[in-house]
Design an enzyme around this catalytic site. Sequence first.
Site, mmCIF file in Angstrom:
data_model
loop_
_atom_site.group_PDB
_atom_site.id
_atom_site.type_symbol
_atom_site.label_atom_id
_atom_site.label_comp_id
_atom_site.label_asym_id
_atom_site.label_seq_id
_atom_site.Cartn_x
_atom_site.Cartn_y
_atom_site.Cartn_z
ATOM 1 N N HIS A 1 30.259 4.228 -14.357
ATOM 2 C CA HIS A 1 30.727 5.441 -13.701
ATOM 3 C C HIS A 1 30.898 6.559 -14.730
ATOM 4 C CE1 HIS A 1 31.750 2.667 -10.404
ATOM 5 N NE2 HIS A 1 31.651 3.725 -9.629
ATOM 6 N N LYS B 1 36.502 8.757 -14.679
ATOM 7 C CA LYS B 1 37.091 7.709 -13.834
ATOM 8 C C LYS B 1 38.193 7.001 -14.603
ATOM 9 C CE LYS B 1 35.867 3.867 -10.769
ATOM 10 N NZ LYS B 1 36.665 4.437 -9.664
#
Length: 269
Positions: free
Chosen positions: A158, A162
Amino acid sequence: MSDLPGIVITGASGRMGQMLIRTVSESDKARLVGAVERTGHDWVGKDLGEAMGGAPNGVIVTDDPLEAFSGAQAVIDFTAPAATREFAKIAAQARLTHVIGTTGMDEDDITALKPCARHAVIVRAGNMSLGVNLLTQLTKKVAAALDADWDIEVIEAHHNKKVDAPSGTALMLGEAAAEGRGISLDDNRESGRDGITGARKHGAIGFSAIRGGDIVGEHDVLFAGMGERIILRHVATDRAIFARGALKAALWGQDKRPGEYDMLDVLGL
């Protein structure tokens, strides 16, 4: 237009919040009727459209979820576990469909939703996309077909903003693998290897997380045997897929009885 379900978006200023706002605003099946942000945020009290850098849309950002929820039929919530717990109580009071895409929720957080589900439709999923939910079903089937001599590793990537790991999607895939194998994920989970860790535990389900750049979301489920490997993969290139799935869940919940549901229910899988 007024007979269309009214949707409130929480965490309006966030990446997913803004994507959800655009998705609902562009839909011909729902109305955007509210936007919620935390107390003290710069957007509170401002027109939402202007806060997002566009034309006014008549929706004023509020820090009072009770006020926002009172005129709605559903709330879509991609925020933080503590906030989601509070939103769930208010959504239950208002008898709304509560779509939860919040990640990082632990067992206490999930348990706290159960009383709310007696009065509201709650759709909670680690991932709202069709592709990922199909991947979940495939993972379960493959895990059921292979014995514990096949190591299972969930590898996720990601963007660098995040804050939680493994991702909610990765945990969802891990749960699917554990269910297919007939074991408890909590008792057979390996995460965050570093240094001299020793040999891998037989039958364990491992997790590896990558964070970098603007990666929307990539998930591989690796089944590694002796002399061969099976890799199931999903790559998201646009977070709009999550917003579209969340809106689909909000609309699906309009005629359902109170209770806890997931995207497999929404998609009929």
